[in-house]
Design a protein around this motif. Structure first.
Motif, PDB file in Angstrom:
ATOM      1  N   LYS A 122       0.854  -1.184   0.000  1.00  0.00           N
ATOM      2  CA  LYS A 122       0.000   0.000   0.000  1.00  0.00           C
ATOM      3  C   LYS A 122       0.893   1.238   0.000  1.00  0.00           C
ATOM      4  O   LYS A 122       1.748   1.398   0.880  1.00  0.00           O
ATOM      5  CB  LYS A 122      -0.917   0.003   1.214  1.00  0.00           C
ATOM      6  CG  LYS A 122      -1.899  -1.164   1.238  1.00  0.00           C
ATOM      7  CD  LYS A 122      -2.888  -1.040   2.383  1.00  0.00           C
ATOM      8  CE  LYS A 122      -3.808  -2.248   2.445  1.00  0.00           C
ATOM      9  NZ  LYS A 122      -4.581  -2.434   1.199  1.00  0.00           N
ATOM     10  N   ASP A 178      -2.031  -1.255  -3.820  1.00  0.00           N
ATOM     11  CA  ASP A 178      -2.902  -0.074  -3.790  1.00  0.00           C
ATOM     12  C   ASP A 178      -2.029   1.175  -3.801  1.00  0.00           C
ATOM     13  O   ASP A 178      -1.150   1.327  -2.946  1.00  0.00           O
ATOM     14  CB  ASP A 178      -3.758  -0.110  -2.520  1.00  0.00           C
ATOM     15  CG  ASP A 178      -4.868   0.931  -2.527  1.00  0.00           C
ATOM     16  OD1 ASP A 178      -4.672   2.000  -3.126  1.00  0.00           O
ATOM     17  OD2 ASP A 178      -5.914   0.677  -1.915  1.00  0.00           O
ATOM     18  N   LYS A 216      -4.913  -1.280  -7.511  1.00  0.00           N
ATOM     19  CA  LYS A 216      -5.848  -0.164  -7.504  1.00  0.00           C
ATOM     20  C   LYS A 216      -5.087   1.157  -7.531  1.00  0.00           C
ATOM     21  O   LYS A 216      -4.163   1.376  -6.753  1.00  0.00           O
ATOM     22  CB  LYS A 216      -6.726  -0.236  -6.248  1.00  0.00           C
ATOM     23  CG  LYS A 216      -7.789   0.837  -6.173  1.00  0.00           C
ATOM     24  CD  LYS A 216      -8.626   0.674  -4.909  1.00  0.00           C
ATOM     25  CE  LYS A 216      -9.690   1.762  -4.807  1.00  0.00           C
ATOM     26  NZ  LYS A 216     -10.471   1.636  -3.543  1.00  0.00           N
TER      27      LYS A 216
END
Length: 1005
Positions: free
Chosen positions: A920, A942, A970
């Protein structure tokens, strides 16, 4: 009148002798081919008559024999002595750069019998020989071929061509032919690599003039004015470049196959190189050079990149060439090192002496080795870059220590690399590059030592190196007063083998490299390339054969000799028979130094104060010099001294006679004259001081104290720190050979710019409840550095806070915690508020970084250069620059969190391969970056709240475009989702993006 009469009598005798020795032809135009099959002789019986043109005759008809022939009934039977020469033909009025191809068939029992071409003016000026057969048939006949290019200074002379039985047994010759061609015809290659050098007529004239000058001098001496502008056409792409001739001896300029140095202009490269050389493969020992480079490279000894390419010059084929990387920053980077100066002993005085000696026909003794300045490649760049300049001054000190035997080899060199280098030299017989004026060294800025760079392993005359026994090579034994041409250099090598540590490591490597399994494995790895390259070389050089048994034979010879060699080195007698030559008396005759004074005076900038410079003059010239002033330019004195300043001649001292003078800050040149001479000479003022003293690394190693009170125990290869609170206010140096243990609950406070430097692995192990803390309460700590430690370091449950990096008398690194060539496992560590470029820096190491945190760093959090490893379960918070930055590395990053980085979350650069999984990244300037041939593959991750989601670009021209693939990843809340430069490519969740942006490096760097 009597003198004139004697002259004409003498001239008549010379003419008669020339007429008797061979038959002169009046012309031999381009396209003419004359064949003599030994079937016809003239009415005198002294001359053979050409088969296809009876006007051409060849001396040696009396040697006609019907005993054996290649075809027809007759051949020429030669026997040593008066009957040793046949088919002698003198072609008159041959000019410079004229090309002939001469062939003959030979039948011999002892491999003797050669084909010769020489000038009738003076055989020493031009004399070439062919001895190795090109073709052999089943009956024992073999063909010799000699390509004859007359040099540019040939004038209008006669060219004498003949066969010579240079042995004692009978040799038969047949089917002799001479053909004059406009130029050599090179093979048509179907080879993937091809270059075309293109330059205009004015530059062709300039190059030709320089080549002719070299033949007149006997050597090629170059300067900055010899560069020309041109175009390099590489795979049909035209690239701007600068070029000049290269090579010292004339074998690099023979025929039309000249050697070139090529410097690509800004933004252009060839095979990822900015500067490289092109030369005939013959000048580098054909495939042997390539094999030696592979040996060095595979064993982590620095070497230039080296391979082959077809070359054309202005669209005219020049056949197959060898290309070789030059000594610029790409060389260490390609070999997984950081940029650092590359240095050498200046060759200027040496080559001036060669030129002068060739002209005089007498070889004088000159102190060119002693006078040779230590200079960096890319001098202007080095001097103008403060970091490189500091590094060079350390390299300068190390080189001077090497030359003058002021320190042990292990204090000057990376001793492992040096020992491996010499072991491979002896295995491969690649000894041409070890001559002092061919030596090149890389200054490694991390360890503050020199590494040898292997190159220029062989010469055109390889037999000079391959036929010498291992015994003679390794001993470097006896130098007589009559053989001192290389004595000072050989004494350098001798001193290496007097050092016990070097010898120990040398034996380890020579035993490894001569193991039959090692040799067989190495050959298996390169066998297919050898076969392919050998086939290419034989297309142009049909009499060349690669000896794939060379290494095996050499290894066997060395192994058989090792016991005796070990006994020698273990005894006290090694070197007892070496004569260290005192040549100072030979320098007393200054007349022998005619036209050379400026090559033997060195001027250093000792220091700069306000509006003046303090200059250190070192005189290696044998006579006293009178210094008269300085100048901004080479030609003009702009500042005169009130009266000339004398500096004694070199015969009165051995280290260069020294004098300090004061000059103005515009002094780029120093002017002097020699008493009794009208000539004034100028020499450049070097921008650095004379290399005296010690390097920072040498100074710091004097601080080793094994009785330091921070140690609780030192025994059996273990060092235990004492428990509790420890204050370190002075540098703590730990030598190699230990395991260093720091136990749970220990708190170390490093203050007053102190540091910890260890050449042994660290075992710093705390517990979750009782971690080890290493802090700097006054924020001045010069970090923790581990260099070339044998074994794996372990750092577990440790807190690093407020640390800076190593900065000791100009020896500067980048990491508050650094591991160089030292493998490490880091688990549950905290790096907090580091005060330098990198919180953690690993270089050329294998690592595991697990469950660790980086918070509030000044610069990068973790920077890995040329490493392999895994980052797992880590967190990065409030990072001043890049969170994770890799160069030339192969890395996996798994289950990691990055929040707030002023620059990049994850960056892969310089041909890195990065795998990212379940990571992340948020609130960074750039989430993910791939640059300079790197491949970054991301899955299940992400990236959010960044200015740029992904960026792909090429920063360095010697690399190339980049690649990135995102799978199930994402991208959200991004100001710009992607920026992809031309030629780079990104795949985002199955959507392919072909780069369209230009010059992204100008935006981000």
């Amino acid at each position: 009148m009597r003198k004139l009469f004697i002259f004409f009598v003498f001239l008549s005798v010379i003419i008669v002798l020339l007429t008797e020795s061979c038959v002169r032809q009046s012309s031999f135009s381009v396209g003419t081919k004359v064949i003599c099959d030994a079937e016809k002789v003239d009415e005198t019986g002294d001359n053979f008559i050409a088969e296809n043109d009876s006007s051409y005759t060849f001396k040696g008809g009396a040697l006609q024999s019907s005993i054996v022939s290649y075809n027809g009934e007759f051949s020429a039977m030669t026997i040593g002595g008066k009957s040793a020469f046949a088919f002698t033909n003198l072609i008159s009025n041959v000019g410079p750069d004229t090309y002939f191809r001469v062939c003959v068939w030979r039948k011999t029992k002892d491999d003797n019998g050669v084909l010769v071409a020489t000038s009738d003016k003076n055989s020493a000026d031009f004399y070439i020989v062919a001895n190795d057969p090109v073709i052999m048939d089943s009956t024992g006949w073999e063909q010799l071929v000699l390509d004859v290019y007359t040099p540019p200074d040939f004038g209008i002379n006669g060219l004498k061509i003949y066969v010579w039985n240079n042995g004692k047994d009978t040799v038969f010759f047949d089917n002799f032919s001479i053909e004059r061609l406009s130029s050599k015809v090179y093979p048509e290659y179907n080879y993937k690599e091809g270059l075309n050098l293109v330059f205009d007529t004015i530059d062709i004239i300039k190059i030709n003039r320089k080549r002719k000058e070299a033949f007149g001098d006997g050597v090629l001496q170059i300067d900055d004015n010899d560069w020309i502008k041109g175009i390099v056409v590489d795979n049909d792409i035209a690239k701007k470049a600068k070029m000049r001739l290269k090579g010292d001896w004339l074998d690099h300029l023979w025929g039309n196959k000249w050697s070139y140095r090529v410097k690509m202009r800004k933004g252009n490269t060839f095979n990822r190189m900015k500067v490289f050389s092109l030369q005939t493969p013959a000048a580098r020992g054909f495939l042997n050079e390539w094999v030696a480079h592979e040996l060095f490279r595979e064993n982590d000894v620095l070497t230039t990149r080296y391979n082959f390419v077809t070359l054309s010059v202005n669209n005219s084929s020049r056949g197959l060439y060898a290309w070789e990387e030059h000594f610029v920053k790409q060389l260490p980077e390609w070999n997984s090192r950081r940029e650092g100066p590359i240095v050498k002993f200046s060759e200027d005085a040496f080559w001036q002496v060669q030129k002068y000696s060739i002209f005089k026909g007498t070889w004088y003794s000159f102190p060119y080795f002693e006078a040779g300045k230590i200079v960096p490649f890319g001098e202007n760049k080095t001097v103008n870059n403060s970091a490189l300049f500091k590094q060079f001054k350390n390299a300068d000190i190390l080189m001077n220590q090497y030359r003058q035997n002021l320190k042990r080899p292990s204090e000057i060199f990376d001793i492992d690399k040096l020992a491996a280098y010499y072991a491979i030299l002896d295995l491969s017989h690649a000894r041409h590059g070890q001559t002092w004026h061919n030596q090149r060294f890389y200054y490694n800025p991390v360890i503050c030592k020199l590494e040898p760079i292997a190159y220029d392993a062989y010469t055109e005359n390889m037999e000079e190196h391959l036929d010498i026994s291992v015994n003679d090579i390794i001993f470097y034994k006896v130098y007589s007063q009559n053989d001192e041409s290389n004595a000072n250099f050989d004494n350098l090598v001798y001193r290496l083998f007097k050092d016990s540590l070097f010898v120990s490591k040398y034996f380890n490597y020579i035993e490894k490299f001569t193991d039959p399994v090692f040799i067989d494995t190495f050959y298996e790895d390169i066998e297919q390339q050898i076969v392919y390259l050998d086939s290419l070389l034989r297309m142009e050089f049909p009499n060349y054969y690669f000896d794939n048994e060379l290494l095996s034979k050499s290894a066997a010879e060395i192994r058989s000799f090792l016991p005796q060699l070990k006994d020698l080195f273990m005894s006290n007698n090694y070197g007892a028979d070496i004569i260290l030559i005192d040549r100072s008396e030979n320098y007393s005759d200054s007349s022998a130094f005619e036209d050379t004074p400026e090559y033997f005076v060195n001027v250093y900038t000792e220091r700069s104060e306000n509006d003046s410079l303090q200059l250190d003059i070192r005189n290696y010239f044998p006579a006293r010099i009178e210094v008269v002033g300085t100048g901004y330019e080479k030609e003009f004195i702009t500042s005169f001294f009130p009266k000339p300043l004398s500096v004694k001649g070199y015969r009165e001292g051995y280290d260069g006679v020294k004098r300090i003078v004061t000059a103005d800050t515009l002094a780029n040149y120093l002017f002097f004259y020699i008493k009794g001479s009208d000539d004034t000479y100028s020499v450049p003022v070097l921008k650095w001081p004379y290399p005296e003293g010690e390097t920072p690394q040498q100074k710091i190693m004097k601080l080793v104290d094994m009785n330091n009170p921070v140690f609780a125990k030192v025994q059996s290869g273990q060092i235990d720190f004492r428990n509790g609170d420890i204050v370190i206010d002075k540098p703590l140096i730990i030598p190699e050979g230990y395991m260093v243990n720091i136990y749970a609950g220990t708190k170390i406070d490093i203050i007053d710019s102190a540091l910890i430097l260890s050449y042994s692995p660290l075992n710093i192990v705390g517990t979750l409840d009782n971690p080890v803390e290493i802090i700097s309460s006054d924020y001045t700590a010069n970090g923790i550095t581990v260099l070339q430690a044998e074994g794996v370091s372990t750092v577990k449950n440790v807190r690093f806070k407020n640390l800076n990096t190593l900065n000791y008398h100009g020896w500067t690194l980048t990491g508050s915690v650094t591991f160089y060539e030292s493998d490490v496992i880091i688990d549950n560590a905290l790096f907090y508020r580091n005060q330098c470029e990198d919180a953690l820096n690993t270089v050329r190491s294998a690592f595991e970084l697990r469950n660790s945190s980086f918070e509030y760093t000044f610069g990068d959090a973790y920077d890995a250069d040329f490493c392999t490893g895994t980052v797992y379960g880590c967190s990065f918070e409030n990072i001043g620059n890049d969170a994770i930055d890799f160069s030339g590395s192969e890395i996996s990053i798994v289950e990691t969190t990055i929040n707030i980085a002023s620059d990049k979350g994850i960056s892969g650069g310089e041909d890195s391969k990065v795998m990212v999984d379940n990571v992340k990244i948020s609130r960074c300037n750039i989430g993910l970056a791939s640059k300079d041939l790197s491949r970054v593959v991301v899955s299940g991750s992400d990236v959010s709240e960044c200015n740029y989601g992904i960026v792909l670009l090429q920063k360095k021209p010697e690399y190339g475009p980049s690649f990135m693939e995102l799978k199930d990843t994402k991208l959200s809340d991004l100001k710009v989702v992607d920026l992809v430069e031309i030629n780079s490519m990104a795949i985002i969740n199955n959507d392919t993006i072909i780069g369209e942006k230009e010059n992204l490096s100008e935006i981000f760097y």
